[in-house]
Design a protein around this motif. Structure first.
Motif, PDB file in Angstrom:
ATOM      1  N   ASN A 184       0.809  -1.226   0.000  1.00 52.45           N
ATOM      2  CA  ASN A 184       0.000   0.000   0.000  1.00 52.45           C
ATOM      3  C   ASN A 184       0.843   1.277   0.000  1.00 52.45           C
ATOM      4  OD1 ASN A 184      -2.388  -1.517   0.031  1.00 52.45           O
ATOM      5  ND2 ASN A 184      -2.388  -1.607   2.282  1.00 52.45           N
ATOM      6  N   THR A 185       2.031   1.195  -0.591  1.00 52.60           N
ATOM      7  CA  THR A 185       2.868   2.380  -0.770  1.00 52.60           C
ATOM      8  C   THR A 185       3.022   2.632  -2.267  1.00 52.60           C
ATOM      9  OG1 THR A 185       4.943   1.128  -0.791  1.00 52.60           O
ATOM     10  CG2 THR A 185       4.108   1.854   1.362  1.00 52.60           C
ATOM     11  N   ILE A 186       3.754   3.686  -2.615  1.00 49.38           N
ATOM     12  CA  ILE A 186       3.994   3.997  -4.015  1.00 49.38           C
ATOM     13  C   ILE A 186       4.788   2.885  -4.688  1.00 49.38           C
ATOM     14  CG2 ILE A 186       6.091   5.293  -3.485  1.00 49.38           C
ATOM     15  CD1 ILE A 186       3.533   6.006  -6.301  1.00 49.38           C
ATOM     16  N   VAL A 187       5.670   2.230  -3.916  1.00 43.59           N
ATOM     17  CA  VAL A 187       6.439   1.103  -4.465  1.00 43.59           C
ATOM     18  C   VAL A 187       5.507  -0.041  -4.833  1.00 43.59           C
ATOM     19  CG1 VAL A 187       8.212  -0.609  -3.955  1.00 43.59           C
ATOM     20  CG2 VAL A 187       8.490   1.741  -3.150  1.00 43.59           C
TER      21      VAL A 187
ATOM     22  N   THR B  80       3.468   0.901  -7.933  1.00 46.18           N
ATOM     23  CA  THR B  80       4.290   0.833  -9.149  1.00 46.18           C
ATOM     24  C   THR B  80       4.513  -0.612  -9.580  1.00 46.18           C
ATOM     25  OG1 THR B  80       5.422   2.874  -8.480  1.00 46.18           O
ATOM     26  CG2 THR B  80       6.472   1.518 -10.181  1.00 46.18           C
ATOM     27  N   GLY B  81       4.777  -1.488  -8.606  1.00 42.53           N
ATOM     28  CA  GLY B  81       4.988  -2.893  -8.927  1.00 42.53           C
ATOM     29  C   GLY B  81       3.738  -3.546  -9.497  1.00 42.53           C
ATOM     30  N   ARG B  82       2.592  -3.232  -8.931  1.00 39.07           N
ATOM     31  CA  ARG B  82       1.339  -3.807  -9.446  1.00 39.07           C
ATOM     32  C   ARG B  82       1.005  -3.255 -10.827  1.00 39.07           C
ATOM     33  NH1 ARG B  82      -3.118  -3.255  -4.855  1.00 39.07           N
ATOM     34  NH2 ARG B  82      -1.987  -1.325  -4.409  1.00 39.07           N
TER      35      ARG B  82
ATOM     36  N   THR C 295       5.917 -11.643 -10.441  1.00 39.16           N
ATOM     37  CA  THR C 295       5.749 -10.562  -9.463  1.00 39.16           C
ATOM     38  C   THR C 295       4.432 -10.709  -8.703  1.00 39.16           C
ATOM     39  OG1 THR C 295       7.071  -9.022 -10.783  1.00 39.16           O
ATOM     40  CG2 THR C 295       5.556  -8.063  -9.179  1.00 39.16           C
ATOM     41  N   ARG C 296       3.340 -10.920  -9.439  1.00 38.70           N
ATOM     42  CA  ARG C 296       2.032 -11.065  -8.801  1.00 38.70           C
ATOM     43  C   ARG C 296       2.011 -12.277  -7.868  1.00 38.70           C
ATOM     44  NH1 ARG C 296      -2.460  -8.627 -11.293  1.00 38.70           N
ATOM     45  NH2 ARG C 296      -3.657  -9.737  -9.699  1.00 38.70           N
ATOM     46  N   LEU C 297       2.553 -13.391  -8.338  1.00 43.16           N
ATOM     47  CA  LEU C 297       2.542 -14.604  -7.524  1.00 43.16           C
ATOM     48  C   LEU C 297       3.418 -14.453  -6.284  1.00 43.16           C
ATOM     49  CD1 LEU C 297       1.677 -17.536  -7.149  1.00 43.16           C
ATOM     50  CD2 LEU C 297       3.617 -18.212  -8.571  1.00 43.16           C
ATOM     51  N   THR C 298       4.614 -13.880  -6.457  1.00 42.52           N
ATOM     52  CA  THR C 298       5.519 -13.693  -5.321  1.00 42.52           C
ATOM     53  C   THR C 298       4.911 -12.748  -4.295  1.00 42.52           C
ATOM     54  OG1 THR C 298       7.425 -14.014  -6.791  1.00 42.52           O
ATOM     55  CG2 THR C 298       7.848 -13.025  -4.649  1.00 42.52           C
ATOM     56  N   ARG C 299       4.308 -11.674  -4.757  1.00 38.84           N
ATOM     57  CA  ARG C 299       3.680 -10.724  -3.836  1.00 38.84           C
ATOM     58  C   ARG C 299       2.572 -11.390  -3.037  1.00 38.84           C
ATOM     59  NH1 ARG C 299      -0.792  -7.480  -3.614  1.00 38.84           N
ATOM     60  NH2 ARG C 299      -0.528  -5.469  -2.521  1.00 38.84           N
ATOM     61  N   SER C 300       1.709 -12.149  -3.715  1.00 39.17           N
ATOM     62  CA  SER C 300       0.609 -12.819  -3.028  1.00 39.17           C
ATOM     63  C   SER C 300       1.115 -13.833  -2.006  1.00 39.17           C
ATOM     64  CB  SER C 300      -0.287 -13.511  -4.060  1.00 39.17           C
ATOM     65  OG  SER C 300      -1.321 -14.235  -3.430  1.00 39.17           O
ATOM     66  N   ALA C 301       2.099 -14.647  -2.412  1.00 36.30           N
ATOM     67  CA  ALA C 301       2.640 -15.655  -1.490  1.00 36.30           C
ATOM     68  C   ALA C 301       3.384 -15.002  -0.336  1.00 36.30           C
ATOM     69  CB  ALA C 301       3.573 -16.594  -2.254  1.00 36.30           C
ATOM     70  N   MET C 302       4.072 -13.885  -0.607  1.00 34.23           N
ATOM     71  CA  MET C 302       4.825 -13.196   0.442  1.00 34.23           C
ATOM     72  C   MET C 302       3.879 -12.575   1.463  1.00 34.23           C
ATOM     73  SD  MET C 302       8.002 -12.746   1.169  1.00 34.23           S
ATOM     74  CE  MET C 302       9.100 -11.772   2.192  1.00 34.23           C
ATOM     75  N   LEU C 303       2.788 -11.990   1.011  1.00 32.25           N
ATOM     76  CA  LEU C 303       1.818 -11.405   1.937  1.00 32.25           C
ATOM     77  C   LEU C 303       1.223 -12.476   2.851  1.00 32.25           C
ATOM     78  CD1 LEU C 303      -0.084  -8.880  -0.383  1.00 32.25           C
ATOM     79  CD2 LEU C 303       1.480  -8.340   1.500  1.00 32.25           C
ATOM     80  N   GLU C 304       0.942 -13.636   2.290  1.00 37.31           N
ATOM     81  CA  GLU C 304       0.401 -14.718   3.107  1.00 37.31           C
ATOM     82  C   GLU C 304       1.433 -15.219   4.105  1.00 37.31           C
ATOM     83  OE1 GLU C 304      -1.538 -19.190   2.537  1.00 37.31           O
ATOM     84  OE2 GLU C 304      -1.082 -17.935   0.796  1.00 37.31           O
ATOM     85  N   THR C 305       2.689 -15.306   3.675  1.00 42.49           N
ATOM     86  CA  THR C 305       3.749 -15.801   4.555  1.00 42.49           C
ATOM     87  C   THR C 305       4.038 -14.823   5.679  1.00 42.49           C
ATOM     88  OG1 THR C 305       4.749 -17.002   2.702  1.00 42.49           O
ATOM     89  CG2 THR C 305       6.137 -16.601   4.631  1.00 42.49           C
ATOM     90  N   LEU C 306       4.004 -13.532   5.397  1.00 42.06           N
ATOM     91  CA  LEU C 306       4.298 -12.521   6.423  1.00 42.06           C
ATOM     92  C   LEU C 306       3.272 -12.514   7.550  1.00 42.06           C
ATOM     93  CD1 LEU C 306       5.494  -9.502   4.227  1.00 42.06           C
ATOM     94  CD2 LEU C 306       6.883 -11.096   5.565  1.00 42.06           C
ATOM     95  N   SER C 307       2.115 -13.099   7.306  1.00 45.83           N
ATOM     96  CA  SER C 307       1.088 -13.160   8.355  1.00 45.83           C
ATOM     97  C   SER C 307       1.203 -14.413   9.210  1.00 45.83           C
ATOM     98  CB  SER C 307      -0.307 -13.112   7.709  1.00 45.83           C
ATOM     99  OG  SER C 307      -0.524 -14.251   6.898  1.00 45.83           O
ATOM    100  N   GLN C 308       2.179 -15.269   8.924  1.00 43.49           N
ATOM    101  CA  GLN C 308       2.345 -16.505   9.686  1.00 43.49           C
ATOM    102  C   GLN C 308       2.959 -16.230  11.056  1.00 43.49           C
ATOM    103  OE1 GLN C 308       1.206 -19.518   8.574  1.00 43.49           O
ATOM    104  NE2 GLN C 308       0.402 -18.344   6.826  1.00 43.49           N
TER     105      GLN C 308
END
Length: 314
Positions: free
Chosen positions: A125-128, A131-133, A197-210
């Motif tokens: 939820n930042t400018i980075v 831009t990536g999305r 990029t999309r897949l890594t972002r989605s998997a990373m967001l899920e992992t960060l909540s573990q």
């Protein structure tokens, strides 16, 4: 591990047989007589009949199928209907060019997509992140051949950094091969980078909540260590799986990419074979593509042990 590999190899044989069967009968369903296409409109009926007999096209369909499978088992891919050259020689002489393009494209996609996916997840939820999305969305929207034309116009016509025609000489040095590989690899790789990029972002967001990630933060570990050592290792499992699946789309994209960049390879060879109804060349080329996809997916499955030691193969 050994028993698992044997099971996978046996299943690969079944898949290859299914692919061979589908390809064989699909070629026979296509309208137009290949003998008439190869010999031309003005060929005599005697010449057409002789050609059909020479290539075995006058045999019953079941006998052609048996001969085709028998040839595959003996490593005989037949002879081209157009050039009368052994198909195996044509395919294996061009396969290294397609393989190098596929590997380079996959490397470009992973080198851009994985770090960008991690950064956009960490900077959510930042400018980075926005831009990536946006980059990922643009990647979904551009066909590889269209992106290739744009890259040619910018970097070959205007900037003149790369040649317009990317034909490769067999005696060329390694640096020349790599120089001519850059634009085709980025043409395919940037598209793959968007997916990764999309897949890594989605998997990373899920992992960060573990819980284990929150525990690592609570222990005072540096953020870089938590993100790239603990979280990223688990994220790589679905990413590597997807990269294996993307191999098929990369090989498919190489068909148009090689045509756009006038680059030798199996894709360009198949385009000509399809136009000329060269059954033997089309069948063998598609079988080679299927074989590469099967091998890549087997290697992907075995790589899980590297990324996750908990994975065991019985």
């Amino acid at each position: 591990m050994q028993s698992y590999i044997i099971k996978r190899l046996l299943s690969a044989v079944v898949v290859m047989w299914a692919v061979a069967t589908i390809v064989f009968f699909a070629m026979r369903v296509v309208p137009a007589d290949p003998a008439e296409v190869v010999l031309g409109d003005y060929a005599s009926q005697e010449l057409i009949t002789s050609f059909r007999h020479k290539m075995g096209l006058d045999l019953p369909i079941w006998q052609q199928y048996v001969n085709f499978l028998t040839g595959l088992l003996h490593g005989d891919l037949g002879r081209s209907m157009v050039t009368n050259q052994p198909v195996a020689e044509q395919i294996f002489s061009l396969f290294p060019y397609t393989l190098s393009l596929a590997l380079a494209s996959l490397f470009v996609g992973a080198a851009i997509g994985i770090p960008l996916g991690v950064v956009t997840a960490v900077r959510r939820n930042t400018i980075v992140d926005s831009t990536g999305r946006l980059f990922a969305l643009a990647g979904f929207s551009f066909p590889a051949f269209y992106l290739g034309v744009i890259l040619l116009i910018i970097f070959s016509v205007h900037l003149k950094w790369f040649p317009v025609v990317h034909s490769v000489n067999e005696g060329a040095e390694l640096l020349e091969h790599l120089h001519k590989l850059v634009l085709p690899a980025f043409s395919l790789g940037l598209i793959q980078a968007a997916y990764i990029t999309r897949l890594t972002r989605s998997a990373m967001l899920e992992t960060l909540s573990q819980d284990y990630v929150r525990t690592a933060h609570a222990k005072g570990l540096p953020a870089d260590v938590v993100f790239f050592k603990h979280a990223l290792r688990n994220v790589l499992i679905p990413v590597v799986t997807a990269m294996g699946l993307y191999t098929g789309s990369i090989l498919g994209g190489s068909v148009l990419t090689e045509t756009v960049f006038s680059r030798p390879g199996l894709g360009k060879l198949l385009i000509g074979a399809i136009a000329q109804r060269d059954y033997t060349l089309i069948q063998s080329g598609l079988m080679m593509f299927a074989f590469v996809v099967l091998i890549v997916n087997l290697l992907v499955d075995l790589s899980y042990v590297i990324f996750d030691p908990r994975v065991k193969y019985d």
